[in-house]
Design a protein around this motif. Structure first.
Motif, short mmCIF file in Angstrom:
data_model
loop_
_atom_site.label_atom_id
_atom_site.label_comp_id
_atom_site.label_asym_id
_atom_site.label_seq_id
_atom_site.Cartn_x
_atom_site.Cartn_y
_atom_site.Cartn_z
N GLU A 108 0.76 -1.18 0.00
CA GLU A 108 -0.12 -0.14 -0.10
C GLU A 108 0.87 1.09 -0.05
OE1 GLU A 108 -0.97 -2.67 1.41
OE2 GLU A 108 -2.97 -2.98 0.58
N ALA B 7 4.77 1.51 -0.33
CA ALA B 7 6.07 1.70 -1.52
C ALA B 7 5.38 1.52 -2.80
CB ALA B 7 7.07 0.93 -1.15
N LEU B 8 4.99 0.35 -2.80
CA LEU B 8 4.65 0.02 -4.50
C LEU B 8 3.51 1.31 -5.11
CD1 LEU B 8 3.78 -3.86 -4.95
CD2 LEU B 8 5.23 -2.46 -6.34
N ASN B 9 2.78 1.75 -4.34
CA ASN B 9 1.78 2.76 -4.67
C ASN B 9 2.21 3.96 -4.52
OD1 ASN B 9 -0.94 1.29 -5.61
ND2 ASN B 9 -0.42 0.12 -3.93
N ARG B 10 3.64 4.24 -4.03
CA ARG B 10 4.04 5.74 -3.94
C ARG B 10 3.23 6.61 -3.32
NH1 ARG B 10 5.02 4.03 -9.20
NH2 ARG B 10 3.45 5.47 -10.05
N PHE C 275 -5.34 1.19 -7.22
CA PHE C 275 -4.04 1.00 -6.74
C PHE C 275 -3.41 -0.16 -7.33
CE2 PHE C 275 -6.67 2.42 -3.10
CZ PHE C 275 -5.99 3.56 -2.78
N VAL C 276 -2.03 -0.42 -7.09
CA VAL C 276 -1.24 -1.77 -7.32
C VAL C 276 -1.73 -2.69 -6.25
CG1 VAL C 276 0.96 -2.68 -7.95
CG2 VAL C 276 0.58 -0.42 -8.49
N LEU C 277 -2.42 -3.58 -6.56
CA LEU C 277 -2.59 -4.62 -5.26
C LEU C 277 -2.10 -6.27 -5.79
CD1 LEU C 277 -6.06 -3.34 -4.14
CD2 LEU C 277 -3.60 -2.92 -3.01
N LEU D 118 -8.57 0.53 2.27
CA LEU D 118 -8.12 1.69 1.22
C LEU D 118 -9.36 2.58 0.71
CD1 LEU D 118 -5.86 -0.67 -1.15
CD2 LEU D 118 -5.14 1.56 0.11
N PHE E 295 11.63 -2.40 -6.83
CA PHE E 295 10.62 -3.41 -7.24
C PHE E 295 10.76 -3.69 -8.70
CE2 PHE E 295 8.47 -1.03 -3.82
CZ PHE E 295 7.97 -2.25 -3.02
#
Lengths: 654, 654
Positions: free
Chosen positions: A392, A394-397, B115-117, B126, B625
């Motif tokens: 939630e 880092a990957l999503n900045r 989101f990236v999930l 979220l 990543f």
């Protein structure tokens, strides 16, 4: 001196308790309650929760046969009465023995303690496991999980509830409902729970039934004989069952003599004095943790001190920044998020219950929609959100700021140690970890982490953060230095000018928090001192200057998530020794990254002149658990005192 | 070649969808379903869940106004239909573009993706955050969390549910109930959920009501017009509401032509062909993940291969070890815990739902009571149990074995990468982390970790583990070498004899898995190759022997949680260069510990002869990543190919 207690003094084990006539148990409970009140004054602790469970604990040990019947106390901060009844009475009744036991269950102390615990919500899962083995191996005995309504907000507790009925077999979940979490209870389930209480346990929806569990209700959870009857009723039951007991947290506190009481409003159960001078029964946050009398008048500890500073800085912006939001997973008071602040903050403040995973994901949602969330809790509790740091944050900045309290070394117990915080945070890709060394740096870091996006929505690292940021709240080495008025070489003033030339990178200034700050320019030795080690390093640098006859370099790295390779490169040639200091675990920590940088980026030494590859040594914590070892002792153990730093440098230069 | 689709081909955005007459939507759904079935054959993926939500996704985009209305798909593996409707149709309909998009939502692809999930259960949290900012800043629009019944077993989902009602305001939780998790649904809540379905949504206890939430039920969640009516009914609602829709996972699979169908039993909805050759609708695990046709007949991947080996080894002991228990948080099939194994294992196997935190705490309870638990799941999912590693495992010294699948580098997407597993595990005090390099070593490690306690209940590390152990399941570099019959220098045979003299410690043998194994004794250069890097290192060692004219030392460290300082000390003098290799993140990883060991334990060099302080260089993954970058590409990027290892050594020796 220990006060004589007619009944309690006879109890060295639950067997002794069982010999008492049930009619005398209220008298025993009164003795225990009195002992807890005296212990509060002399030692302090989680007094409110223990006062609330006096009768329940007596009833459990009266009915069940510990340790053959196994009781798992959730968090286990409410296990004082349990300890009193299982051979550890003196640790609570005799001031000479206060502190002999931990504030949590611990199998090293007693066979009656199942686990070392201190974090919330795992009791049901652990109990499921105990029951599973019992049933697989043909064992016997009851398994009991004892969990409060605050703890039930924790996700893992629901995971456990959901598994209990599926598993089947004997499992007794005592749900200790005192209508309080650490601060208030927050969550949609508490309305239905109130209706359950009001209906004497008959109303639907019943959340325990919804998880497939059988259910009983005890309206007066401070009536020891009612509890005994309820526990006898479920003893040796062949399926999981919840026994919901309604208790009063802090029961007995309001009966304490209070010389100032006449000058106050009468205490009501809906009124809670949060001045920390008093505490009382019921729905009162002030009864959660009580300091001993000896703490009266002492200044704030670092958590409260810097927490209050941070909240004041944020509060000043609420009027113009509607999306600025403070999120606290249930532990506001200990981190300086005061009741008064919360009331003023209104919708800018959210207590999410004991839910670190949710709190961090929730904050990511806030950030994604353009809000600016700050999540504040204790370092070791953040461990619960480790996966959310990756996904939630880092990957999503997402621009989420985490305020990391009690990070680094302290005299804490083993379940709350912050010695592992930087290992946890700083190895997550794309998570920025700031480690300020002064009040000013702390507030500057907070401002940088939370400053609104530039008009273009991006911004550079010099103006504000562009992704998630952890700020490690300074600890007592820094607060002590500030209170003592010690003039540390500063990163933000003189250091700024010094560094802007030293790095050879005119377009970056020290106002960029990702750059190391060289606060003393010296030679031969460079000390890179992270966070709380900085005051000791400054003192060591002065001693070394006296000893070597010329200044050694002192660097405040200010962050530990990326290497400032310009700063590291600038040390070549002039410095034969680089010393890194950190007040957390060395393995997986920060200093080893510096060591590896130089090892993997060797430069040819010139034929004459000093080596361009400085030797690097690291000081920091061993990979170990420590339990209530004082901070000065830990600093000595890990070579983080000024004297040990000087000694280590002296040996390395020899 | 793309198949022409009359309706779908017109839809480049939800606006195009809204222009369709509602009466034609069933036809559109049929086209989408057909496209998914073709995509299954050509590309593979999470087809079953997407087939189940065709109508729900069409209805969501027909009723709501994404991206102003924000839809958060939990896990987001079921977002294929959403992607088809939001401008990414070709990635699912045109084989030339298969793979153009990720299998999960990704804001970099579309504004319609929030989101990236890839991990479970955070959608409600979220969504709460999105709604919170909307309400604080005077924004507008609906916020929708879309979450399945399997995902609801995850603790953070309950934390989110509990916060939703407390927060208030518009929030729509679509609960997609297909009566399936990844494998079956496991948990006490599923009984009451079944009664809720049977009663058309009227029965109590209603778990959503128990969390204080309003509730609606849609019996036929694959009726697009029923869904449209239900969504219209809650659109712009001013409070949180759950819309419970009952759908059929894999709807459409059973209509596929099957040439072998005649030879089989008729498929019933309670019958699930787990041969992986076929899949069908409803409560069928085999429809969860479907491989493309091109995968037919391929051998098992490393997870399935080594997972099956491990389960077979454990199963052989079930008869005599009643407490031996395999615990899987909902992901058995992908890790070789086959349906057939589970049926044979009976009570020795527990699926806990998608609950890594509970699973690890549960295992600690099993171990505390004398059982022997093995928890098996994917490395990145174990991130959810990070706090339990500290508290329930390490602090309590419970004999829990974690089987860490997909650890290290792979071509995985960014949310499932195992590149961070050793950083996570190996920095936890008192957690032993084994990294076997062969089938034999893997099984030996498993035997050591799970061997019953000695009679005295303690034992030494040579006979069995005395606390928690992580075993990293080997990856494709090792499996490929084994399948190719490559004869790697072995740690357990020749190495044993060699090492027992080299270490100078006759009382320890290489059968102690905490000792490094020197598999080639050489000089000048030592390569310490952890886990999956070992085959490449062995190849590099052969090349270097040719190049240098004498053997270089090769060491299989076998574990990465402690340093074997005897082994490291033995390299002094004879070796000028030590190379560490790991297929995970360098920062916070293993190699840096070796570097720091030598840096902090320098010895005076003798006046003549080689230095006693070898230079150390590290190869491993950057802190970053990566998303579906192939393993060979990653190995090249990080210097982990035999050629790059040789080249790096050559440069260092120059």
């Amino acid at each position: 001196m220990a006060v004589g207690l007619e009944l309690l003094d006879r109890i060295d084990s639950p067997d002794d308790l069982k010999r008492l006539d049930a009619g005398r148990l209220p008298e025993l409970c009164a003795e225990i309650r009195g002992a807890l009140l005296r212990y509060r004054h002399g030692h302090g602790g989680h007094i409110g929760s223990n006062l609330g469970v006096v009768e329940a604990t007596v009833a459990l040990h009266y009915v069940f046969d510990s340790p053959n019947d196994k009781i798992v106390f959730d968090v286990s901060h409410q296990s004082y009465v349990h300890k009193m009844l299982t051979g550890r009475r003196a640790a609570f009744t005799d001031p000479a023995h206060f502190g002999d036991v931990t504030g949590f269950t611990n199998p090293d102390e007693s066979d009656h303690d199942q686990f070392v615990l201190g974090h919330t919500g795992t009791s049901i899962s652990l109990a499921c496991g105990l029951a599973k083995t019992r049933d697989l191996t043909g064992g016997s005995g009851n398994v009991i999980a004892f969990i409060g309504d605050g703890s039930l907000s924790s996700g893992v507790a629901f995971e456990g509830l959901n598994n209990a009925a599926e598993q089947g077999g004997n499992l007794i979940i005592v749900f200790n409902d005192n209508e309080m979490s650490i601060a208030g209870d927050f969550g949609g389930m508490y309305g239905p729970l109130a209706r359950l209480r009001a209906s004497n346990g008959t109303a639907q929806p019943n959340i325990f039934n919804a998880f497939g569990l059988d259910y009983r209700y005890v309206a007066d959870g401070n009536d020891v004989n009612a509890l005994i009857a309820a526990f006898r009723d479920v003893k040796d039951i062949d399926q999981p069952v919840v026994v919901h007991i309604h208790t009063t947290k802090g029961l007995g506190l309001e009966t304490e003599p209070d010389p100032e009481a006449a000058e106050r409003d009468p205490w009501h159960s809906d009124h809670c004095d949060l001045s920390d001078a008093h505490a009382h029964a019921g729905r009162c946050e002030a009864s959660h943790w009580l300091n001993p009398d000896s703490a009266a008048g002492k200044p704030d500890d670092p958590r409260k001190h810097y927490g209050k500073l941070a909240m004041a800085a944020l509060e000043a912006r609420f009027g113009t920044e509607p999306g600025l939001t403070v999120v606290v997973p249930a532990t506001p008071g200990s981190n300086g998020v005061t009741h008064a602040f919360r009331e003023r903050a209104g919708r800018h403040y959210v207590d999410t219950g004991i839910t670190e995973s949710h709190a961090v994901a929730f904050a990511a949602g806030i950030a994604k929609a353009g809000g600016m969330p700050v999540v504040a809790t204790t370092a070791s509790f953040f461990q619960r959100a480790y996966d959310q740091f990756f996904q939630e944050l880092a990957l999503n900045r997402t621009r989420v700021t985490l305020l990391d309290f009690l990070g680094g070394l302290s005299g804490s117990d083993n379940t709350h140690s912050g010695a592992y915080d930087l290992t946890m945070f700083a190895n997550v890709p794309d998570l920025t970890v700031l480690v300020p060394t002064s009040r000013e740096a702390f507030l500057a870091d907070l401002a940088w982490a939370t400053a609104p996006d530039d008009a273009d929505g991006r911004g550079s690292s010099a103006s504000h953060a562009t992704g998630p940021v952890v700020i490690r709240v300074p600890g007592s080495p820094i607060l002590d230095a500030e209170r003592a008025g010690i003039d540390l070489p500063q990163a933000l003033s003189a250091g700024a000018a010094a560094w802007s030339t030293a790095g050879g990178a005119a377009d970056r200034s020290v106002s960029d928090p990702l750059r190391y700050a060289t606060t003393i320019h010296g030679s031969r030795v460079a000390i890179l001192a992270l966070g709380n080690t900085y005051p000791a390093a400054a003192q060591a640098a002065r001693s070394l200057e006296d000893e070597l006859g010329s200044p050694v370099t002192l660097i405040d790295p200010r962050q530990c998530s990326t290497l400032d390779t310009d700063a590291l490169e600038s040390l070549r040639g002039d410095h034969e020794l680089v010393v890194t200091l950190e007040d957390g675990q060395l393995e997986g920590g920060w200093g080893e990254k510096i060591t590896a940088y130089y090892a993997n980026h060797r430069m040819p030494d010139s034929a004459s002149g000093p080596s361009r590859n400085p030797r690097v040594i690291n000081a920091g914590a061993l990979k170990e658990f420590t339990d209530r070892v004082s901070l000065p002792d830990l600093q000595r153990r890990y070579g983080l005192t000024p004297e040990s730093i000087v000694q280590r440098v002296r040996e390395a230069l020899a």
